[in-house]
Design a protein around this motif. Structure first.
Motif, PDB file in Angstrom:
ATOM      1  N   ILE A   1       8.819   3.480  -3.446  1.00 46.80           N
ATOM      2  CA  ILE A   1       7.397   3.374  -3.767  1.00 46.80           C
ATOM      3  C   ILE A   1       7.122   1.921  -4.131  1.00 46.80           C
ATOM      4  O   ILE A   1       7.809   1.350  -4.986  1.00 46.80           O
ATOM      5  N   HIS A   2       6.107   1.349  -3.492  1.00 45.47           N
ATOM      6  CA  HIS A   2       5.749  -0.051  -3.797  1.00 45.47           C
ATOM      7  C   HIS A   2       4.248  -0.226  -3.611  1.00 45.47           C
ATOM      8  O   HIS A   2       3.614   0.569  -2.917  1.00 45.47           O
ATOM      9  N   PRO A   3       3.667  -1.248  -4.236  1.00 45.75           N
ATOM     10  CA  PRO A   3       2.227  -1.453  -4.050  1.00 45.75           C
ATOM     11  C   PRO A   3       1.942  -1.904  -2.626  1.00 45.75           C
ATOM     12  O   PRO A   3       2.653  -2.776  -2.108  1.00 45.75           O
ATOM     13  N   TRP A   4       0.938  -1.307  -2.010  1.00 49.05           N
ATOM     14  CA  TRP A   4       0.500  -1.757  -0.669  1.00 49.05           C
ATOM     15  C   TRP A   4       0.036  -3.192  -0.804  1.00 49.05           C
ATOM     16  O   TRP A   4      -0.846  -3.495  -1.607  1.00 49.05           O
ATOM     17  N   SER A   5       0.630  -4.113  -0.037  1.00 55.86           N
ATOM     18  CA  SER A   5       0.462  -5.538  -0.334  1.00 55.86           C
ATOM     19  C   SER A   5      -0.378  -6.285   0.694  1.00 55.86           C
ATOM     20  O   SER A   5      -0.388  -7.514   0.694  1.00 55.86           O
ATOM     21  N   HIS A   6      -1.074  -5.550   1.563  1.00 60.44           N
ATOM     22  CA  HIS A   6      -1.860  -6.234   2.597  1.00 60.44           C
ATOM     23  C   HIS A   6      -3.343  -6.248   2.210  1.00 60.44           C
ATOM     24  O   HIS A   6      -3.796  -5.378   1.471  1.00 60.44           O
ATOM     25  N   PRO A   7      -4.116  -7.206   2.775  1.00 56.89           N
ATOM     26  CA  PRO A   7      -5.540  -7.272   2.438  1.00 56.89           C
ATOM     27  C   PRO A   7      -6.369  -6.198   3.145  1.00 56.89           C
ATOM     28  O   PRO A   7      -7.537  -6.019   2.833  1.00 56.89           O
ATOM     29  N   TRP A   8      -5.788  -5.463   4.082  1.00 56.18           N
ATOM     30  CA  TRP A   8      -6.506  -4.391   4.784  1.00 56.18           C
ATOM     31  C   TRP A   8      -5.860  -3.048   4.372  1.00 56.18           C
ATOM     32  O   TRP A   8      -4.793  -3.037   3.758  1.00 56.18           O
ATOM     33  N   GLY A   9      -6.500  -1.965   4.739  1.00 56.43           N
ATOM     34  CA  GLY A   9      -5.921  -0.650   4.448  1.00 56.43           C
ATOM     35  C   GLY A   9      -6.079  -0.270   2.981  1.00 56.43           C
ATOM     36  O   GLY A   9      -7.030  -0.707   2.321  1.00 56.43           O
ATOM     37  N   PRO A  10      -5.132   0.522   2.452  1.00 60.64           N
ATOM     38  CA  PRO A  10      -5.314   1.103   1.111  1.00 60.64           C
ATOM     39  C   PRO A  10      -4.985   0.127  -0.019  1.00 60.64           C
ATOM     40  O   PRO A  10      -4.099   0.381  -0.847  1.00 60.64           O
ATOM     41  N   THR A  11      -5.712  -0.985  -0.063  1.00 60.39           N
ATOM     42  CA  THR A  11      -5.468  -2.013  -1.090  1.00 60.39           C
ATOM     43  C   THR A  11      -5.529  -1.382  -2.479  1.00 60.39           C
ATOM     44  O   THR A  11      -6.417  -0.585  -2.759  1.00 60.39           O
ATOM     45  N   GLY A  12      -4.569  -1.731  -3.322  1.00 56.03           N
ATOM     46  CA  GLY A  12      -4.548  -1.202  -4.692  1.00 56.03           C
ATOM     47  C   GLY A  12      -3.794   0.103  -4.822  1.00 56.03           C
ATOM     48  O   GLY A  12      -3.616   0.602  -5.923  1.00 56.03           O
ATOM     49  N   SER A  13      -3.341   0.681  -3.693  1.00 62.59           N
ATOM     50  CA  SER A  13      -2.621   1.959  -3.758  1.00 62.59           C
ATOM     51  C   SER A  13      -1.117   1.731  -3.840  1.00 62.59           C
ATOM     52  O   SER A  13      -0.603   0.675  -3.467  1.00 62.59           O
ATOM     53  N   LEU A  14      -0.424   2.765  -4.299  1.00 65.29           N
ATOM     54  CA  LEU A  14       1.037   2.774  -4.229  1.00 65.29           C
ATOM     55  C   LEU A  14       1.428   3.466  -2.934  1.00 65.29           C
ATOM     56  O   LEU A  14       0.966   4.583  -2.643  1.00 65.29           O
ATOM     57  N   GLU A  15       2.302   2.805  -2.168  1.00 67.44           N
ATOM     58  CA  GLU A  15       2.730   3.367  -0.892  1.00 67.44           C
ATOM     59  C   GLU A  15       4.165   3.875  -0.973  1.00 67.44           C
ATOM     60  O   GLU A  15       5.032   3.227  -1.565  1.00 67.44           O
ATOM     61  N   ALA A  16       4.392   5.034  -0.386  1.00 61.54           N
ATOM     62  CA  ALA A  16       5.755   5.519  -0.160  1.00 61.54           C
ATOM     63  C   ALA A  16       6.197   4.966   1.196  1.00 61.54           C
ATOM     64  O   ALA A  16       5.485   5.107   2.189  1.00 61.54           O
ATOM     65  N   GLY A  17       7.374   4.325   1.226  1.00 60.00           N
ATOM     66  CA  GLY A  17       7.851   3.715   2.472  1.00 60.00           C
ATOM     67  C   GLY A  17       9.303   4.082   2.722  1.00 60.00           C
ATOM     68  O   GLY A  17      10.036   4.450   1.787  1.00 60.00           O
ATOM     69  N   TRP A  18       9.724   3.993   3.994  1.00 61.72           N
ATOM     70  CA  TRP A  18      11.090   4.360   4.366  1.00 61.72           C
ATOM     71  C   TRP A  18      11.472   3.623   5.651  1.00 61.72           C
ATOM     72  O   TRP A  18      10.657   3.412   6.549  1.00 61.72           O
TER      73      TRP A  18
END
Ligand SMILES: CC(C)(COP(=O)(O)OP(=O)(O)OC[C@H]1O[C@@H](n2cnc3c(N)ncnc32)[C@H](O)[C@@H]1OP(=O)(O)O)[C@@H](O)C(=O)NCCC(=O)NCCS
Length: 164
Positions: free
Chosen positions: A74-91
């Protein structure tokens, strides 16, 4: 084989991530698909170590039979587009670890860590056509909430999971 374990990545894991992901098939649906160099993964691992220190959550190394297979977490979504400010689950796993349910098991463990820390909601951003990744998201109970167009021009599904 035992199930996958999660651990905060060590600085040495950066080299392992680089070797596992130095593969066009692995990177096919990530950004524009470019291969990243060792320095990129050194920075990525350091950011995860800092995140783990401050929040207890990060992109963890996935360990299978004492071997690092990739990352999930789990990490903060770090791009200026998309779900800015959200925590993203990644794999992301090295290719020889695919198709054994490892990403789903590892991501499930990371979601439980987020739940235990009171995280209310997670997103996951998946390029359309990345059926393996969409499969992981669905198996976690995520559903597509929004769609985006990435700066590279890809159609992207934003999956969402509400935690209680
Ligand atoms: C996405 C990824 C982590 C999945 O890892 P994995 O351990 O093979 O995933 P799982 O085995 O847990 O499979 C998840 C589900 O998707 C399905 N699936 C896997 N590969 C698939 C494919 N190529 N096409 C369709 N479905 C697929 C699986 O069958 C499984 O569902 P099932 O159990 O109902 O059969 C791995 O493919 C990967 O590292 N890809 C490259 C990096 C990447 O794209 N990361 C995600 C960016 S959003």
């Amino acid at each position: 084989m035992t199930g996958p374990g999660l651990r905060v990545p060590t600085t040495a894991d950066a080299g392992r991530w680089f070797e596992l992901f130095d593969d066009a098939e692995v990177m096919r649906f990530i950004g524009a698909g470019e291969i990243r160099d060792r320095e990129y993964y050194a920075g990525l691992v350091q950011r995860q170590r800092d995140l783990a220190e401050s929040t207890g959550l990060c992109l963890f190394s996935v360990v299978v039979d004492d071997e690092v297979a990739g990352f999930a977490g789990i990490h903060p979504w770090s791009h200026p587009w998309g779900p800015t400010g959200s925590l993203e689950a990644g794999w992301r796993l090295g290719r020889r670890f695919w198709g054994r349910g490892l990403a789903t098991a590892a991501a499930r463990a990371a979601v439980e860590l987020a739940r235990a820390r009171g995280v209310p909601q997670l997103v996951s951003v998946v390029q359309q056509g990345n059926e393996a990744s969409a499969g992981v998201a669905r198996k976690l109970g995520m559903a597509v909430a929004r769609q985006h167009r990435s700066p590279e021009g890809a159609s992207v599904d934003e999956f969402e999971l509400l935690l209680d």
